[in-house]
Scaffold this motif. Structure first.
Motif, PDB file in Angstrom:
ATOM      1  N   ASP A   1      -1.382  -7.003   0.770  1.00  0.00           N
ATOM      2  CA  ASP A   1       0.036  -6.996   1.107  1.00  0.00           C
ATOM      3  C   ASP A   1       0.337  -6.295   2.417  1.00  0.00           C
ATOM      4  O   ASP A   1       1.443  -5.859   2.646  1.00  0.00           O
ATOM      5  CB  ASP A   1       0.817  -6.293  -0.011  1.00  0.00           C
ATOM      6  N   ARG A   2      -0.620  -6.191   3.301  1.00  0.00           N
ATOM      7  CA  ARG A   2      -0.396  -5.438   4.534  1.00  0.00           C
ATOM      8  C   ARG A   2       0.582  -6.136   5.476  1.00  0.00           C
ATOM      9  O   ARG A   2       1.135  -5.505   6.365  1.00  0.00           O
ATOM     10  CB  ARG A   2      -1.722  -5.193   5.264  1.00  0.00           C
ATOM     11  N   SER A   3       0.796  -7.400   5.302  1.00  0.00           N
ATOM     12  CA  SER A   3       1.733  -8.097   6.158  1.00  0.00           C
ATOM     13  C   SER A   3       3.181  -7.854   5.775  1.00  0.00           C
ATOM     14  O   SER A   3       4.097  -8.192   6.495  1.00  0.00           O
ATOM     15  CB  SER A   3       1.446  -9.606   6.108  1.00  0.00           C
ATOM     16  N   ARG A   4       3.423  -7.245   4.620  1.00  0.00           N
ATOM     17  CA  ARG A   4       4.781  -7.004   4.160  1.00  0.00           C
ATOM     18  C   ARG A   4       5.402  -5.828   4.924  1.00  0.00           C
ATOM     19  O   ARG A   4       4.722  -4.998   5.508  1.00  0.00           O
ATOM     20  CB  ARG A   4       4.790  -6.684   2.666  1.00  0.00           C
ATOM     21  N   ASP A   5       6.754  -5.752   4.839  1.00  0.00           N
ATOM     22  CA  ASP A   5       7.449  -4.603   5.418  1.00  0.00           C
ATOM     23  C   ASP A   5       7.207  -3.374   4.560  1.00  0.00           C
ATOM     24  O   ASP A   5       7.000  -3.468   3.362  1.00  0.00           O
ATOM     25  CB  ASP A   5       8.953  -4.888   5.495  1.00  0.00           C
ATOM     26  N   GLY A   6       7.295  -2.232   5.202  1.00  0.00           N
ATOM     27  CA  GLY A   6       7.155  -0.993   4.443  1.00  0.00           C
ATOM     28  C   GLY A   6       6.192  -0.043   5.127  1.00  0.00           C
ATOM     29  O   GLY A   6       5.510  -0.392   6.088  1.00  0.00           O
ATOM     30  N   TYR A   7       6.147   1.179   4.592  1.00  0.00           N
ATOM     31  CA  TYR A   7       5.335   2.223   5.187  1.00  0.00           C
ATOM     32  C   TYR A   7       4.323   2.798   4.212  1.00  0.00           C
ATOM     33  O   TYR A   7       3.597   3.724   4.553  1.00  0.00           O
ATOM     34  CB  TYR A   7       6.243   3.353   5.692  1.00  0.00           C
ATOM     35  N   GLY A   8       4.282   2.292   2.999  1.00  0.00           N
ATOM     36  CA  GLY A   8       3.362   2.843   2.020  1.00  0.00           C
ATOM     37  C   GLY A   8       3.823   4.167   1.448  1.00  0.00           C
ATOM     38  O   GLY A   8       3.006   4.962   0.993  1.00  0.00           O
ATOM     39  N   LEU A   9       5.149   4.409   1.494  1.00  0.00           N
ATOM     40  CA  LEU A   9       5.684   5.666   0.976  1.00  0.00           C
ATOM     41  C   LEU A   9       6.450   5.494  -0.335  1.00  0.00           C
ATOM     42  O   LEU A   9       6.755   6.475  -1.000  1.00  0.00           O
ATOM     43  CB  LEU A   9       6.615   6.320   2.000  1.00  0.00           C
ATOM     44  N   GLY A  10       6.782   4.260  -0.691  1.00  0.00           N
ATOM     45  CA  GLY A  10       7.649   4.023  -1.848  1.00  0.00           C
ATOM     46  C   GLY A  10       7.101   4.593  -3.136  1.00  0.00           C
ATOM     47  O   GLY A  10       7.763   5.373  -3.828  1.00  0.00           O
ATOM     48  N   LEU A  11       5.870   4.243  -3.486  1.00  0.00           N
ATOM     49  CA  LEU A  11       5.303   4.701  -4.747  1.00  0.00           C
ATOM     50  C   LEU A  11       4.894   6.170  -4.689  1.00  0.00           C
ATOM     51  O   LEU A  11       4.888   6.847  -5.716  1.00  0.00           O
ATOM     52  CB  LEU A  11       4.106   3.826  -5.133  1.00  0.00           C
ATOM     53  N   SER A  12       4.547   6.676  -3.510  1.00  0.00           N
ATOM     54  CA  SER A  12       4.242   8.108  -3.410  1.00  0.00           C
ATOM     55  C   SER A  12       5.499   8.932  -3.664  1.00  0.00           C
ATOM     56  O   SER A  12       5.431  10.018  -4.265  1.00  0.00           O
ATOM     57  CB  SER A  12       3.648   8.431  -2.036  1.00  0.00           C
ATOM     58  N   ILE A  13       6.665   8.437  -3.240  1.00  0.00           N
ATOM     59  CA  ILE A  13       7.921   9.115  -3.540  1.00  0.00           C
ATOM     60  C   ILE A  13       8.202   9.056  -5.038  1.00  0.00           C
ATOM     61  O   ILE A  13       8.668  10.031  -5.641  1.00  0.00           O
ATOM     62  CB  ILE A  13       9.076   8.487  -2.735  1.00  0.00           C
ATOM     63  N   VAL A  14       7.901   7.929  -5.667  1.00  0.00           N
ATOM     64  CA  VAL A  14       8.078   7.785  -7.114  1.00  0.00           C
ATOM     65  C   VAL A  14       7.249   8.843  -7.847  1.00  0.00           C
ATOM     66  O   VAL A  14       7.734   9.528  -8.763  1.00  0.00           O
ATOM     67  CB  VAL A  14       7.690   6.367  -7.570  1.00  0.00           C
ATOM     68  N   ALA A  15       5.991   8.979  -7.451  1.00  0.00           N
ATOM     69  CA  ALA A  15       5.117   9.963  -8.099  1.00  0.00           C
ATOM     70  C   ALA A  15       5.632  11.381  -7.883  1.00  0.00           C
ATOM     71  O   ALA A  15       5.619  12.210  -8.804  1.00  0.00           O
ATOM     72  CB  ALA A  15       3.687   9.832  -7.572  1.00  0.00           C
ATOM     73  N   ALA A  16       6.115  11.683  -6.674  1.00  0.00           N
ATOM     74  CA  ALA A  16       6.600  13.030  -6.382  1.00  0.00           C
ATOM     75  C   ALA A  16       7.880  13.344  -7.155  1.00  0.00           C
ATOM     76  O   ALA A  16       8.050  14.457  -7.673  1.00  0.00           O
ATOM     77  CB  ALA A  16       6.840  13.188  -4.879  1.00  0.00           C
ATOM     78  N   VAL A  17       8.784  12.380  -7.264  1.00  0.00           N
ATOM     79  CA  VAL A  17      10.028  12.602  -8.002  1.00  0.00           C
ATOM     80  C   VAL A  17       9.731  12.800  -9.489  1.00  0.00           C
ATOM     81  O   VAL A  17      10.305  13.672 -10.149  1.00  0.00           O
ATOM     82  CB  VAL A  17      11.003  11.441  -7.782  1.00  0.00           C
ATOM     83  N   ALA A  18       8.819  11.995 -10.032  1.00  0.00           N
ATOM     84  CA  ALA A  18       8.448  12.148 -11.444  1.00  0.00           C
ATOM     85  C   ALA A  18       7.849  13.534 -11.701  1.00  0.00           C
ATOM     86  O   ALA A  18       8.182  14.194 -12.695  1.00  0.00           O
ATOM     87  CB  ALA A  18       7.466  11.052 -11.846  1.00  0.00           C
ATOM     88  N   ALA A  19       6.979  13.985 -10.811  1.00  0.00           N
ATOM     89  CA  ALA A  19       6.376  15.308 -10.977  1.00  0.00           C
ATOM     90  C   ALA A  19       7.424  16.408 -10.849  1.00  0.00           C
ATOM     91  O   ALA A  19       7.372  17.413 -11.565  1.00  0.00           O
ATOM     92  CB  ALA A  19       5.262  15.508  -9.950  1.00  0.00           C
ATOM     93  N   ALA A  20       8.394  16.240  -9.936  1.00  0.00           N
ATOM     94  CA  ALA A  20       9.434  17.248  -9.764  1.00  0.00           C
ATOM     95  C   ALA A  20      10.304  17.388 -11.005  1.00  0.00           C
ATOM     96  O   ALA A  20      10.879  18.451 -11.256  1.00  0.00           O
ATOM     97  CB  ALA A  20      10.310  16.900  -8.548  1.00  0.00           C
TER      98      ALA A  20
END
Length: 401
Positions: free
Chosen positions: A338-357
């Motif tokens: 999926d590298r051709s898609r838009d995005g920065y690869g931060l979406g799911l890392s934010i999900v993990a951080a919010v869940a942990a918080a």
């Protein structure tokens, strides 16, 4: 250059030695007092005879008087011998106790030094550590005691610190790379416009559009970085949030793509940060919509399972290797398919951080036919109002536990 080891002004080794010696001396004095009292009791004084009263009688024969004088002399000799024996016992015992106390203090010094050697190793390792040698470990050998447990705990902490520093370095490197790309585009557009001696309105408009697109890309990236940093800092105040309502809003604001939405939204009330939970839900829904296939589907589910509020987002999409799913939660990571898609690869890392918080958990699995299923489980809304503030919020110190 390594930092020299600072010797403490009040060494624990000296204090332990003084403690060992003092306790030994106290125990010796107590034992000496007990022995002295018992021996003094076992050696009673000679019986007292009222000899002057007997000598007052003039009619006593001389041999009786001589016998009474002998008794008095014998009594005095016995008392003297008793006092001398007790005095010698006390003197010799005190000397012996002093000598043994010195020996005990020396042995206490040696034993304390041997016992505290692991602490010196831990201190030396901690003072040598820096961001350049976080790979160093204590690796304490010896019996499985409290000091070994302390050293192993310290090594475990170093493992986590090393991983955190490495993740931070990788994060900074990736963020710098991602920010450099739109800045390069902006500078190239400006240089092209400046090199044209007679720029037209159309060329200036093209440059302006490129600058706006690059600026929007920077804004989205910076917003994602700020959201990630904020979620990693933890939650300060807790408010009542219904994941169903948040998911409904995220679905309505999702990008318009050729996918079919399947909302199954049940009540899922919890205490948390509304902004962070909105970001978590929006990221999951946007990720499911963007990384999909034409004519695909996105299913968004919320429900309460006992003490847990659950949000699950699944979608159709490209086939993902199951062993690479966890890598999707690493900042700036994008799946090769999926590298051709838009995005920065931060979406799911934010999900993990919010869940942990929020003291929750997240799980993900690749679906057999393609696509991804992400489940976030968070502590549900507390049953009682204990700990609520005047504004209806919960302090982070009181909730969750």
């Amino acid at each position: 250059m390594s930092t020299p080891i600072r010797r403490p002004s009040h060494s624990l080794r000296w204090r332990l030695t003084a403690l060992y010696g003092g306790l030994f001396l106290l125990a010796g004095l107590t034992m000496l007092a007990i022995v002295y009292a018992l021996l003094a009791r076992r050696l009673p004084r000679a019986p007292r005879v009222n000899i002057p009263a007997i000598e007052a009688h003039d009619n006593l024969p001389p041999r009786v008087i001589r016998a009474l004088n002998s008794v008095r002399a014998l009594r005095n000799a016995l008392n003297h011998q008793r006092e001398n024996a007790l005095h010698q016992l006390l003197t010799q015992s005190v000397i012996a106790l002093a000598v043994v106390t010195v020996i005990a203090a020396v042995l206490g010094w040696l034993v304390a030094g041997r016992a505290l050697r692991p602490l010196r190793d831990i201190t030396a390792t901690a003072q040598r550590l820096s961001t350049h040698n976080l790979g160093e470990r204590i690796n304490l050998r010896g019996p499985d005691d409290e000091l070994r447990e302390l050293a192993d705990t310290f090594d475990g902490m170093l493992d986590r610190l090393s991983s955190a520093f490495e993740a931070q370095r990788q994060f900074v490197a990736n963020a710098s790379h991602e920010l450099r790309t739109p800045l390069t585009v902006q500078r190239a557009a400006i240089d092209v416009a400046l090199e044209d001696p007679e720029p037209t309105v159309e060329s200036l408009r093209t440059m302006a559009l490129r600058l706006r697109d690059a600026s929007e890309r920077n804004e989205r990236l910076i917003a994602s970085l700020l959201a990630l940093a904020r979620s990693q800092a933890g939650v300060e105040r807790y408010h009542e949030v219904d994941l169903a309502a948040v998911a409904r809003t995220a679905i309505a604001a999702a990008p318009s793509r050729d996918v079919m939405m399947q909302p199954i939204l049940g009540p899922a009330r919890l205490a948390g940060d509304p902004a962070l939970l909105e970001r978590l839900t929006t990221n999951l829904v946007d990720n499911a919509v963007r990384h999909n296939v034409p004519g695909g589907w996105v299913r968004v589910e919320t429900w309460t399972d006992g003490p847990t509020a659950v949000l699950r987002v699944s979608n159709s999409g490209p086939v993902l290797p199951p062993e690479r799913v966890d890598e999707l939660f690493v900042p700036f990571y994008r799946a090769p398919v999926d590298r051709s898609r838009d995005g920065y690869g931060l979406g799911l890392s934010i999900v993990a951080a919010v869940a942990a918080a929020h003291h929750g958990s997240r799980t993900a699995r690749a679906l057999p036919g393609g696509g991804l299923e992400v489940t976030v489980a968070l502590p549900a809304w507390p049953s009682s109002s204990a700990g609520r503030g005047a504004d209806g919020s919960y302090a982070s110190a009181g909730y969750p536990g």
